[in-house]
Design an enzyme around this catalytic site. Structure first.
Site, PDB file in Angstrom:
ATOM      1  N   HIS A  64       0.946  -1.215   0.039  1.00 58.04           N
ATOM      2  CA  HIS A  64       0.019   0.021   0.050  1.00 58.04           C
ATOM      3  C   HIS A  64       1.165   1.159   0.054  1.00 58.04           C
ATOM      4  CE1 HIS A  64      -2.814   3.065   1.210  1.00 58.04           C
ATOM      5  NE2 HIS A  64      -2.155   3.243   2.243  1.00 58.04           N
ATOM      6  N   ASP A  74       8.274  20.081 -26.709  1.00 62.59           N
ATOM      7  CA  ASP A  74       8.367  18.957 -26.205  1.00 62.59           C
ATOM      8  C   ASP A  74       9.523  18.876 -25.045  1.00 62.59           C
ATOM      9  OD1 ASP A  74       8.484  15.997 -25.541  1.00 62.59           O
ATOM     10  OD2 ASP A  74       7.346  15.963 -27.532  1.00 62.59           O
ATOM     11  N   TRP A 127       7.147   0.051   4.147  1.00 63.85           N
ATOM     12  CA  TRP A 127       7.525   0.974   3.056  1.00 63.85           C
ATOM     13  C   TRP A 127       8.887   1.325   3.193  1.00 63.85           C
ATOM     14  CZ3 TRP A 127       9.037   6.169   1.802  1.00 63.85           C
ATOM     15  CH2 TRP A 127       8.732   6.982   2.778  1.00 63.85           C
ATOM     16  N   SER A 153      13.675   5.297 -13.154  1.00 61.08           N
ATOM     17  CA  SER A 153      12.774   6.027 -13.825  1.00 61.08           C
ATOM     18  C   SER A 153      12.510   7.420 -13.507  1.00 61.08           C
ATOM     19  CB  SER A 153      11.054   5.394 -13.545  1.00 61.08           C
ATOM     20  OG  SER A 153      10.359   6.351 -13.805  1.00 61.08           O
ATOM     21  N   SER A 154      12.598   7.950 -11.859  1.00 58.61           N
ATOM     22  CA  SER A 154      12.512   9.041 -11.601  1.00 58.61           C
ATOM     23  C   SER A 154      13.738   9.801 -11.972  1.00 58.61           C
ATOM     24  CB  SER A 154      12.136   9.240 -10.090  1.00 58.61           C
ATOM     25  OG  SER A 154      11.213   8.247  -9.738  1.00 58.61           O
ATOM     26  N   HIS A 158      13.137  11.858   3.589  1.00 59.87           N
ATOM     27  CA  HIS A 158      12.500  13.042   3.976  1.00 59.87           C
ATOM     28  C   HIS A 158      12.664  14.085   2.598  1.00 59.87           C
ATOM     29  CE1 HIS A 158      10.592  16.329   6.088  1.00 59.87           C
ATOM     30  NE2 HIS A 158      11.446  16.955   5.331  1.00 59.87           N
ATOM     31  N   GLU A 191      12.109  12.882  -0.108  1.00 62.32           N
ATOM     32  CA  GLU A 191      10.886  12.139  -0.793  1.00 62.32           C
ATOM     33  C   GLU A 191       9.608  13.014  -0.617  1.00 62.32           C
ATOM     34  OE1 GLU A 191      10.620  10.291  -3.513  1.00 62.32           O
ATOM     35  OE2 GLU A 191       8.695   9.788  -3.314  1.00 62.32           O
ATOM     36  N   TYR A 194       8.996  15.946   0.307  1.00 62.37           N
ATOM     37  CA  TYR A 194       8.736  17.252  -0.235  1.00 62.37           C
ATOM     38  C   TYR A 194       8.792  16.926  -1.877  1.00 62.37           C
ATOM     39  CZ  TYR A 194       9.053  19.260   3.785  1.00 62.37           C
ATOM     40  OH  TYR A 194       8.704  19.679   5.193  1.00 62.37           O
ATOM     41  N   SER A 230      -1.177  26.686  -6.485  1.00 59.41           N
ATOM     42  CA  SER A 230      -0.949  28.176  -6.643  1.00 59.41           C
ATOM     43  C   SER A 230      -1.516  28.507  -7.991  1.00 59.41           C
ATOM     44  CB  SER A 230       0.537  28.255  -7.035  1.00 59.41           C
ATOM     45  OG  SER A 230       1.439  28.128  -5.952  1.00 59.41           O
ATOM     46  N   HIS A 236      14.938  13.356  12.058  1.00 55.23           N
ATOM     47  CA  HIS A 236      13.650  13.482  12.839  1.00 55.23           C
ATOM     48  C   HIS A 236      12.986  12.405  12.849  1.00 55.23           C
ATOM     49  CE1 HIS A 236      11.697  15.862   9.219  1.00 55.23           C
ATOM     50  NE2 HIS A 236      11.331  14.453   9.218  1.00 55.23           N
ATOM     51  N   HIS A 237      13.096  11.424  11.660  1.00 58.90           N
ATOM     52  CA  HIS A 237      12.368  10.045  11.793  1.00 58.90           C
ATOM     53  C   HIS A 237      12.991   9.157  12.674  1.00 58.90           C
ATOM     54  CE1 HIS A 237       9.810  11.280   8.231  1.00 58.90           C
ATOM     55  NE2 HIS A 237      10.899  11.855   7.964  1.00 58.90           N
ATOM     56  N   THR A 244       7.093  26.858   4.512  1.00 53.96           N
ATOM     57  CA  THR A 244       6.006  26.487   4.336  1.00 53.96           C
ATOM     58  C   THR A 244       4.799  27.176   4.749  1.00 53.96           C
ATOM     59  OG1 THR A 244       6.825  24.306   5.187  1.00 53.96           O
ATOM     60  CG2 THR A 244       4.346  24.214   4.880  1.00 53.96           C
ATOM     61  N   LYS A 302       4.090  29.783   2.162  1.00 55.52           N
ATOM     62  CA  LYS A 302       3.437  29.669   1.006  1.00 55.52           C
ATOM     63  C   LYS A 302       2.027  29.524   1.273  1.00 55.52           C
ATOM     64  CE  LYS A 302       4.705  27.231  -2.282  1.00 55.52           C
ATOM     65  NZ  LYS A 302       5.363  27.857  -3.390  1.00 55.52           N
ATOM     66  N   ARG A 325       1.264   1.634  15.182  1.00 55.77           N
ATOM     67  CA  ARG A 325       0.849   1.528  13.953  1.00 55.77           C
ATOM     68  C   ARG A 325       1.351  -0.162  13.352  1.00 55.77           C
ATOM     69  NH1 ARG A 325       5.857   4.644  10.584  1.00 55.77           N
ATOM     70  NH2 ARG A 325       4.712   4.324   8.768  1.00 55.77           N
TER      71      ARG A 325
HETATM   72  C1  HEM Z   1       6.151  21.422   8.690  1.00 55.40           C
HETATM   73  C2  HEM Z   1       6.339  20.354   7.993  1.00 55.40           C
HETATM   74  C3  HEM Z   1       6.359  19.139   8.541  1.00 55.40           C
HETATM   75  C4  HEM Z   1       7.011  18.815   9.597  1.00 55.40           C
HETATM   76  C5  HEM Z   1       7.428  19.571  10.741  1.00 55.40           C
HETATM   77  C6  HEM Z   1       7.163  17.309   9.650  1.00 55.40           C
HETATM   78  C7  HEM Z   1       7.690  16.446  10.845  1.00 55.40           C
HETATM   79  C8  HEM Z   1       7.643  15.035  10.675  1.00 55.40           C
HETATM   80  C9  HEM Z   1       8.237  14.449  11.884  1.00 55.40           C
HETATM   81  C10 HEM Z   1       9.033  14.760  13.105  1.00 55.40           C
HETATM   82  C11 HEM Z   1       8.132  12.902  11.546  1.00 55.40           C
HETATM   83  C12 HEM Z   1       8.420  11.664  12.022  1.00 55.40           C
HETATM   84  C13 HEM Z   1       7.617  11.144  13.260  1.00 55.40           C
HETATM   85  C14 HEM Z   1       7.830   9.923  13.777  1.00 55.40           C
HETATM   86  O1  HEM Z   1       8.573   9.184  13.149  1.00 55.40           O
HETATM   87  O2  HEM Z   1       7.540   9.707  14.959  1.00 55.40           O
HETATM   88  C15 HEM Z   1       7.361  12.960  10.210  1.00 55.40           C
HETATM   89  C16 HEM Z   1       6.799  11.811   9.559  1.00 55.40           C
HETATM   90  C17 HEM Z   1       6.382  11.746   8.331  1.00 55.40           C
HETATM   91  N1  HEM Z   1       6.074  12.938   7.386  1.00 55.40           N
HETATM   92 FE1  HEM Z   1       6.274  14.851   8.235  1.00 55.40          FE
HETATM   93  N2  HEM Z   1       6.479  16.590   8.566  1.00 55.40           N
HETATM   94  C18 HEM Z   1       6.056  17.868   7.827  1.00 55.40           C
HETATM   95  C19 HEM Z   1       5.492  17.644   6.528  1.00 55.40           C
HETATM   96  C20 HEM Z   1       5.451  16.582   5.803  1.00 55.40           C
HETATM   97  C21 HEM Z   1       5.106  16.586   4.483  1.00 55.40           C
HETATM   98  C22 HEM Z   1       4.627  17.881   3.775  1.00 55.40           C
HETATM   99  C23 HEM Z   1       4.763  15.282   4.089  1.00 55.40           C
HETATM  100  C24 HEM Z   1       4.440  14.626   2.775  1.00 55.40           C
HETATM  101  C25 HEM Z   1       3.895  15.321   1.824  1.00 55.40           C
HETATM  102  C26 HEM Z   1       5.176  14.486   5.110  1.00 55.40           C
HETATM  103  C27 HEM Z   1       5.217  13.086   5.362  1.00 55.40           C
HETATM  104  C28 HEM Z   1       5.588  12.417   6.321  1.00 55.40           C
HETATM  105  C29 HEM Z   1       5.790  11.017   6.441  1.00 55.40           C
HETATM  106  C30 HEM Z   1       5.206  10.100   4.988  1.00 55.40           C
HETATM  107  C31 HEM Z   1       6.047  10.677   7.629  1.00 55.40           C
HETATM  108  C32 HEM Z   1       6.126   9.059   8.019  1.00 55.40           C
HETATM  109  C33 HEM Z   1       7.041   8.229   7.544  1.00 55.40           C
HETATM  110  C34 HEM Z   1       7.082   6.747   8.251  1.00 55.40           C
HETATM  111  O3  HEM Z   1       7.671   6.618   9.239  1.00 55.40           O
HETATM  112  O4  HEM Z   1       6.566   5.899   7.594  1.00 55.40           O
HETATM  113  N3  HEM Z   1       5.469  15.423   6.283  1.00 55.40           N
HETATM  114  N4  HEM Z   1       7.100  14.020   9.946  1.00 55.40           N
HETATM  115 CU   LIG Z   2      10.470  13.742   7.344  1.00 53.63          CU
END
Ligand code: HEM
Ligand SMILES: [Cu+2]
Lengths: 543, 283
Positions: free
Chosen positions: A91, A121, A156, A186-187, A270, A272, A274, A285, A319-320, A345, A348, A467
């Site tokens: 998923h 093109d 994932w 590809s990317s 991370h 990714e 963005y 926009s 931060h992950h 952010t 924006k 989770r």
């Molecule tokens: C102000 C902006 C953001 C902040 C401060 C932020 C902060 C964080 C932090 C600290 C985590 C880790 C939490 C943990 O693992 O316990 C996290 C996880 C995640 N964030 Fe964000 N984030 C932001 C924006 C975004 C955006 C824009 C996206 C995607 C479009 C995103 C997608 C994700 C994903 C997919 C995870 C989980 C990854 C995983 O463990 O599977 N975040 N974020």
């Molecule tokens: Cu992140």
């Protein structure tokens, strides 16, 4: 780069010069040449969008199975743990690599970047097509990874030791890992193509700082891909070697360090996130400006905000990993650096609001999705700021609060932007209007559905539900039931979307070049709808 | 500023045809995707079942497609008026960006190496926190590795020699320079092969030092092979007289790539062979 490179005779005799371009002439090629051998950015964009529909459908069906399993405690829809694990893994990977990315970058990027900069093109049309076929090959692999034997159960994020040879002995895991190589190549090739196109093929007068924000968003995204994907490729290669060729990069028995994988993965991971959200910013926009009938507020600020987000996005990865045993000093650094991203952010978000401010806003379907995006993305950003506190994250890491966070930014953020872009541009792509009423039904059912799904997950997470488990104690039953009901409602809203697709493609109505009127000012609105097979064969001059 | 963006309605229609090279439909991209699918399936089958047939087919078709596709590109470049300046500039962007991504690929392997170099405790409590790991005999940096360093540095000068000859229209000199560069590339690979077969530590289950060493130098070796092949193609193209002092991007791309491979080696030599040597090294 100069555009004065034509031989003088071409200016005098343009028809002759056209012959020199070979037989990509004005007649549309037949089926095989058009879809299997394409060198046309619009057809390749359409292929990508088709891939996104397929990837999203499979990923969506998997999510319905997951929510069905979690609807009641002690359910047995999913028969065992490894089946559950492969479902969640596929998923996540499908939604990221085969839905969001092909829809926003490969699909809308291919369709509209060349048109918006006045180019005929992409820079490397054959390479463009190969990017697509690598992605399609990767889709075959990820499906094999899901379905062979026990499937791929590592999640994932692919952390070892979950996917080492001891715990995932089957070939399914190798297929999933190689699917990331295919999607990654590809990317990467796509990114090179976008950068070369944008830097080298802008029409005369289309300076970088006149370029529409969607093109800027794709440019920054492409740089993130260029620099992040190879690191993922390296990490995945090391995983494959550990599994199959006796190395010990992440094997403690040979002195390897599993936490190193987390560093490498999130150095890609991370950026990714963005990569998925920046093109969404670009789409929003355009939609907000069109339906407010005003130019985007603070264009330059928007550009610099995206560039800043892209840059800072590379230095916040750990931060992950707040609970992966990194030092206190590292945690302080990564917490603060992460919080810094909230600033651009915010720029924006305030710009979009300021664009709407005082505008004569028209609530057409694309605008509803865009406003929905802004609202829900802000919620997701706020929970991101909560998670960025290393101390709080100690509690919240890997529970449903995190799930709620990233679904608010992704399935309520990126996906809403995809639909905003879809309704905004489908007339330009297909030549037919979408049914406004059903577009609104689609929006509202999705909006209610996804909020019902994901808002309660904040409560579940704060209450401590982790989770990636297929079951939970009875105490969590209530909100899980609500969440599943919401998921089925959003599932039903997808049926509305397919009905809309049917309506569009069976429609006999036609559209003028600029069917949105004065608010729509970018170059794609200067060409007929549907956009002809070849656009801008003669270079437009931008004042 | 914001008033001047989003300016479609301001565009002036012109009758100047675009200067780009739009290619005709091609089947190579689809076949390329299928070849990649076969190759990767082949690696999986080889690893799990010891069956190399799919891999062989995959690699064969990959190389065939590469040959046919690039043959098309070379032929197009010979047609007057197809590759105008703007297309040549685009190819430069493409190659430069590709090399940047390659740099990041190597960053991941250096990251892996420095993880243990700077933090040997991450090897876990079963190992003494020293790097290279306690008791390991490493390769003497001042034997073959130093020779290979000199070899690659020299090849950097011979490729420049070829480039200068090319700029001056001296095709004979170009061919000579390229020929020597290719020989130096092959010499490097022979040195590397000797070193691998005489390595004091095994690759398979050789522990983290061996893993880090072989993945970094091994992928570098693969890049030397690719670079040598690229230069060989240029050698044949030079002999066929396909380059001229103003149009020779194929050559320049090969030279850029070669310099990239060279620089990566210098980092490998300093960081892995030299800084990562043990007290007792095996010659
Ligand atoms: C102000 C902006 C953001 C902040 C401060 C932020 C902060 C964080 C932090 C600290 C985590 C880790 C939490 C943990 O693992 O316990 C996290 C996880 C995640 N964030 Fe964000 N984030 C932001 C924006 C975004 C955006 C824009 C996206 C995607 C479009 C995103 C997608 C994700 C994903 C997919 C995870 C989980 C990854 C995983 O463990 O599977 N975040 N974020
Ligand atoms: Cu992140």
């Amino acid at each position: 780069m100069s555009f004065t490179a034509h031989d003088p005779h071409e200016v005098i005799a343009p028809d002759h010069a056209h012959d020199a371009h070979g037989d990509h002439g004005h007649a549309k090629p037949g089926f095989v040449r058009r879809w299997l051998m394409s060198t046309n950015h619009k057809d390749i964009g359409t292929l990508y969008i088709t891939m996104a529909v397929i990837g999203g459908s499979v990923g969506g069906i998997l999510s319905m199975i997951m929510r069905a399993q979690l609807m009641y405690p002690h359910n047995h829809i999913v028969t065992n743990g490894s089946e559950w694990n492969s479902i969640i893994t596929a998923h996540g990977l499908l939604m990221i690599f085969w839905m969001v990315m092909p829809a926003l970058i490969g699909g809308m990027g291919n369709w509209f970047v060349p048109m918006m900069i006045g180019a005929p093109d992409m820079a490397f049309p054959r390479l463009n097509n190969m990017s697509f076929w690598f992605l399609a090959a990767g889709f075959v692999f990820i499906m094999l990874g899901l379905s062979i034997g026990e499937g791929t159960g590592a999640g994932w994020t692919l952390y070892p030791p979950l996917d080492n040879i001891q715990y995932s002995p089957g070939i399914a895991t190798d297929f999933s890992l190689f699917s990331l190589h295919l999607a990654g190549i590809s990317s990467l090739l796509g990114a090179i193509n976008f950068i070369a196109t944008i830097l080298n093929m802008r029409a005369p007068g289309m300076t970088m700082f006149k370029m529409p924000l969607f093109c800027w968003s794709i440019l920054v995204t492409a740089f993130l891909l260029l620099l992040a994907i190879p690191v993922l490729a390296g990490a995945v290669t090391m995983l494959i070697m550990d599994r199959n060729f006796g190395t010990s990069f992440f094997e403690p028995s040979g002195g390897g360090d599993p936490v190193l994988f987390q560093h490498l993965f999130w150095f890609f991971g991370h950026p990714e996130v963005y990569i998925m959200i920046l093109p969404a910013f670009g789409v929003i926009s355009h939609v907000v400006s069109t339906f407010s009938k005003k130019p985007v507020f603070g264009y330059l600020g928007m550009v610099y905000a995206m560039v800043t987000i892209g840059f800072v996005g590379f230095i916040v990865w750990a931060h992950h990993m707040f609970v992966s045993g990194i030092s206190d000093d590292s945690r302080v650094y990564f917490e603060v650096a992460t919080l810094v991203i909230a600033v651009p952010t915010g720029v924006k978000v305030f710009s979009w609001i300021a664009t709407m401010w005082g505008g004569s806003i028209e609530f057409k379907t694309p605008m509803l999705w865009a406003i929905g995006f802004i609202f829900l993305f802000v919620i997701g950003g706020a929970t991101g700021v909560v998670l960025a506190q290393a101390g709080l994250d100690q509690e919240l890491h890997n529970d449903y609060f995190l799930i709620a966070h990233f679904h608010y930014v992704l399935s309520l953020g990126a996906v809403f932007a995809i639909f905003a872009g879809f309704y905004y541009w489908i007339g330009k792509m297909s030549g037919h209007p979408y049914p406004e009423f059903w577009g609104k039904v689609h929006f509202w059912t999705t909006f209610i559905g996804v909020n019902l799904t994901f808002f309660p997950q904040h409560f579940l997470g704060l209450a401590g539900m982790p989770r990636r488990y297929p079951d939970y104690p009875d105490a969590f039953a209530g909100w899980n039931f609500v969440s599943s009901c919401g998921a089925f409602l959003s599932g039903a809203s997808t049926a509305v979307f397919f009905y809309i697709l049917y309506r569009i493609f069976s429609s006999k109505e036609t559209l003028p070049a600029n069917y949105w009127g004065e608010g729509a000012t970018t170059l794609e609105w200067a060409v007929p709808s549907p956009a002809p097979h070849h656009t801008f064969e003669d270079v437009p001059v931008i004042r | 500023m914001s008033g001047t963006v989003h300016t479609a309605t301001d565009q002036i229609k012109s009758t100047v045809p675009h200067p780009y090279h739009l290619v005709t439909p091609s089947i190579w991209p689809l076949f390329g995707g299928v070849s990649a699918l076969l190759t990767f399936t082949g690696i999986i089958f080889a690893a799990h079942f010891g069956d190399f047939i799919v891999l062989a087919i995959g690699l064969l078709s990959t190389f065939t497609i590469m040959f046919l596709w690039w043959r098309d590109v070379v032929r197009e470049s010979q047609v007057p008026g197809l590759h105008k300046i703007v297309t040549q500039v685009g190819l430069r962007y493409g190659m430069a960006l590709f090399i940047s991504s390659e740099v990041m690929f190597f960053v991941s392997f250096f990251w892996n190496y420095f993880n243990y170099f700077f933090y040997p405790a991450t090897m876990g409590t079963a190992f003494a926190p020293v790097w290279p790991p306690m008791g390991l005999h490493t390769i003497d940096p001042f034997a073959i590795p130093l020779f290979n360093t000199m070899d690659l540095l020299l090849s950097g000068t011979t490729i420049t020699w070829a480039h200068h000859c090319l700029l001056e229209g001296d095709n004979k000199g170009t061919v000579q320079g390229l020929f020597v560069t290719v020989l130096l590339g092959i010499a490097f690979l022979c040195g590397q092969a000797w070193e691998y077969t005489h390595s004091p530590f095994p690759f398979y289950h050789g522990g983290i030092f061996a893993s880090s060493f072989f993945i970094a130098t091994g992928f570098h070796g693969v890049h030397v092979i690719i670079g040598t092949a690229f230069l060989t193609v240029c050698l044949f193209r030079a002999m066929a007289g396909q380059f001229n002092p103003t149009r020779h991007f194929g050559f320049e791309a090969a030279a850029w790539y070669w310099h990239f491979v060279d620089v990566v080696w210098l980092f490998l030599f300093v960081c892995i062979y030299f800084l990562g040597r043990s007290a007792i090294t095996a010659g």
